[in-house]
Design an enzyme around this catalytic site. Structure first.
Site, PDB file in Angstrom:
ATOM      1  N   GLU A  93       0.824  -1.214   0.000  1.00 19.47           N
ATOM      2  CA  GLU A  93       0.000   0.000   0.000  1.00 19.47           C
ATOM      3  C   GLU A  93       0.850   1.252   0.000  1.00 19.47           C
ATOM      4  O   GLU A  93       1.866   1.336   0.692  1.00 19.47           O
ATOM      5  CB  GLU A  93      -0.926  -0.002   1.210  1.00 19.47           C
ATOM      6  N   CYS A 106       3.728   8.384   0.927  1.00 23.17           N
ATOM      7  CA  CYS A 106       3.981   7.518   2.073  1.00 23.17           C
ATOM      8  C   CYS A 106       4.055   6.093   1.527  1.00 23.17           C
ATOM      9  O   CYS A 106       3.075   5.574   1.004  1.00 23.17           O
ATOM     10  CB  CYS A 106       2.820   7.682   3.065  1.00 23.17           C
ATOM     11  N   CYS A 113       3.229  -6.297   8.612  1.00 21.82           N
ATOM     12  CA  CYS A 113       4.251  -5.826   9.558  1.00 21.82           C
ATOM     13  C   CYS A 113       4.358  -6.820  10.710  1.00 21.82           C
ATOM     14  O   CYS A 113       3.336  -7.297  11.210  1.00 21.82           O
ATOM     15  CB  CYS A 113       3.866  -4.451  10.107  1.00 21.82           C
ATOM     16  N   CYS A 117       2.009  -3.195  17.157  1.00 17.63           N
ATOM     17  CA  CYS A 117       1.507  -1.972  17.782  1.00 17.63           C
ATOM     18  C   CYS A 117      -0.019  -2.104  17.898  1.00 17.63           C
ATOM     19  O   CYS A 117      -0.697  -2.399  16.914  1.00 17.63           O
ATOM     20  CB  CYS A 117       1.891  -0.755  16.957  1.00 17.63           C
ATOM     21  N   CYS A 120      -2.642  -0.140  15.639  1.00 20.81           N
ATOM     22  CA  CYS A 120      -2.397  -0.105  14.190  1.00 20.81           C
ATOM     23  C   CYS A 120      -3.054  -1.282  13.486  1.00 20.81           C
ATOM     24  O   CYS A 120      -2.865  -2.437  13.870  1.00 20.81           O
ATOM     25  CB  CYS A 120      -0.891  -0.118  13.943  1.00 20.81           C
ATOM     26  N   CYS A 345      -2.765   7.298   8.976  1.00 15.38           N
ATOM     27  CA  CYS A 345      -1.798   6.571   9.796  1.00 15.38           C
ATOM     28  C   CYS A 345      -2.456   5.429  10.554  1.00 15.38           C
ATOM     29  O   CYS A 345      -3.478   5.621  11.192  1.00 15.38           O
ATOM     30  CB  CYS A 345      -1.194   7.511  10.833  1.00 15.38           C
TER      31      CYS A 345
HETATM   32  S1  SF4 Z   1       2.565   1.246  13.613  1.00 19.85           S
HETATM   33 FE1  SF4 Z   1       1.822  -0.540  12.447  1.00 19.85          FE
HETATM   34  S2  SF4 Z   1       3.083  -0.607  10.592  1.00 19.85           S
HETATM   35 FE2  SF4 Z   1       4.123   0.752  12.061  1.00 19.85          FE
HETATM   36  S3  SF4 Z   1       5.553  -0.602  13.166  1.00 19.85           S
HETATM   37 FE3  SF4 Z   1       3.663  -0.574  14.372  1.00 19.85          FE
HETATM   38  S4  SF4 Z   1       2.492  -2.347  13.635  1.00 19.85           S
HETATM   39 FE4  SF4 Z   1       4.081  -1.913  12.104  1.00 19.85          FE
END
Ligand code: SF4
Length: 353
Positions: A93, A106, A113, A117, A120, A345
């Site tokens: 993306e 971006c 990932c 987090c 996210c 984000c």
């Molecule tokens: S915010 Fe999302 S994309 Fe960024 S490092 Fe953390 S889990 Fe990965």
């Protein structure tokens, strides 16, 4: 399965080697590099300055494009989100964010990932795979071509932020290689000071990055002023905690030139990390580690199902900023872009809608 060499991710030297190996004169390498990066061509067929027979020969072993745009979403604010697929079917993306004087792209460094987090959406995908240098560069070419047209001049400067899906420092080599290719003045010519790499806190790589001769800007996603809270929100903190992260940030700070700053990103989650006390603790933390050339980007959480967090109210965001400022910390509120198309984000999770 695409087994052809993706020349978009080759440095100039590597293209020259490749051209030599297939028995062609060296100057062809320059033509190919320019075709790929200055003219942003995604097929050798379009490189009409190359003889037809040579183009045919190139097509046998190499390719100029491996990404396919599956969908493209345009926000009411002009932001565009591109959902692409790699040749082996993994999502990539990329988001285009127009502002008055400049454009920001971006891009993603990984498909999915591995970090978890909690706020996210990308984290829900897990790590699918690292993107190659070619796949990183091609994202930018595809976006610029979509916005301005193939080979057309880009009227604004292009800023790049490695803040899409993935943790860039867990794909360090490919990232640095891609940025080197994109910085070339005979190609895209997007120089390091137009690039910001954002990390969740891969501490050893921050030290390595700080030593790069031509290094881009750095943003560190902090999002909590204590280990207790950061452990919950960003589990990478259990591997490298604040006591390890902030000295690395300080080391990076030492490499800044006059007038330069680096950034801490702070995602504000209503009722979780957005109180007045959190703001004061954050300012005190920066003080404790003597971080002076820092700016804090405050990002009100972008709601995304199935995440349970919600953004704080506008007033609390302003209060948080005011408290930081009253303690001498530069703080800015980042305006959300492309929320309606899942481009903001923390919202990138290959959503089709
Ligand atoms: S915010 Fe999302 S994309 Fe960024 S490092 Fe953390 S889990 Fe990965």
């Amino acid at each position: 399965m695409n087994e052809k060499l993706h020349l978009t991710g080759f440095s100039k030297t590597e293209i020259a080697e490749f051209v030599g190996q297939i028995g062609e004169p060296k100057y062809r390498a320059k033509q190919i590099f320019k075709g790929l990066h200055a003219r942003r061509l995604l097929s050798f067929e379009e490189m009409t300055d190359l003889p037809k027979a040579f183009r045919k020969k190139l097509n046998e072993t190499a390719t100029a494009s491996t990404l396919k745009v599956e969908s493209r979403y345009v926000s009411t604010d002009g932001t565009r989100r591109f959902l692409m697929k790699t040749h082996d079917n993994f999502p990539v993306e990329t988001v285009f964010i127009p502002t008055e004087n400049r454009d920001t792209i971006c891009f993603s460094s990984q498909s999915g990932c591995p970090l978890k987090c909690d706020f996210c959406l990308t984290a829900k995908l897990g790590l699918l795979r690292n993107l190659t240098a070619g796949e990183i560069v091609e994202q930018i070419i595809i976006v610029l071509n979509d916005v301005y047209g193939v080979s057309a001049e880009t009227p604004h400067g292009t800023n790049l932020v490695a803040m899409g899906a993935g943790e860039p420092f867990l794909n360090y080599e490919n990232l640095i290689k891609a940025l080197g290719i994109m910085a070339d003045e005979e190609g895209l010519f997007i120089v390091p000071n137009r690039v910001t790499v954002s990390t969740a806190g891969i501490v050893p790589k921050i030290y390595e990055f700080a030593k790069l001769e031509k290094r881009p800007n750095l943003a560190i996603s902090l999002s909590a002023p204590s280990d207790e809270l950061r452990d919950k929100l960003m589990p990478i903190n259990k591997r490298w905690n604040i006591e390890q992260l902030l000295p690395a940030a300080k080391e990076f700070e030492k490499t800044l030139r006059r007038g330069e700053r680096f950034t801490f990103e702070y995602v504000l989650l209503g009722g979780i990390n957005d109180s007045d006390a959190h703001a004061r603790d954050l300012a005190n933390l920066l003080d404790e580690y003597e971080l002076q050339k820092v700016k804090i980007n405050l990002i009100a959480h972008n709601p995304a199902e199935p995440l349970e967090y919600h953004p704080p109210g506008f007033e609390q965001v302003e209060r948080f900023k005011t408290i930081l400022k009253s303690k001498g910390v530069s703080a800015y509120v980042r305006r959300p872009r492309g929320r309606d198309i899942y481009a903001a984000c923390g919202q990138l999770a290959a959503m089709k809608g």
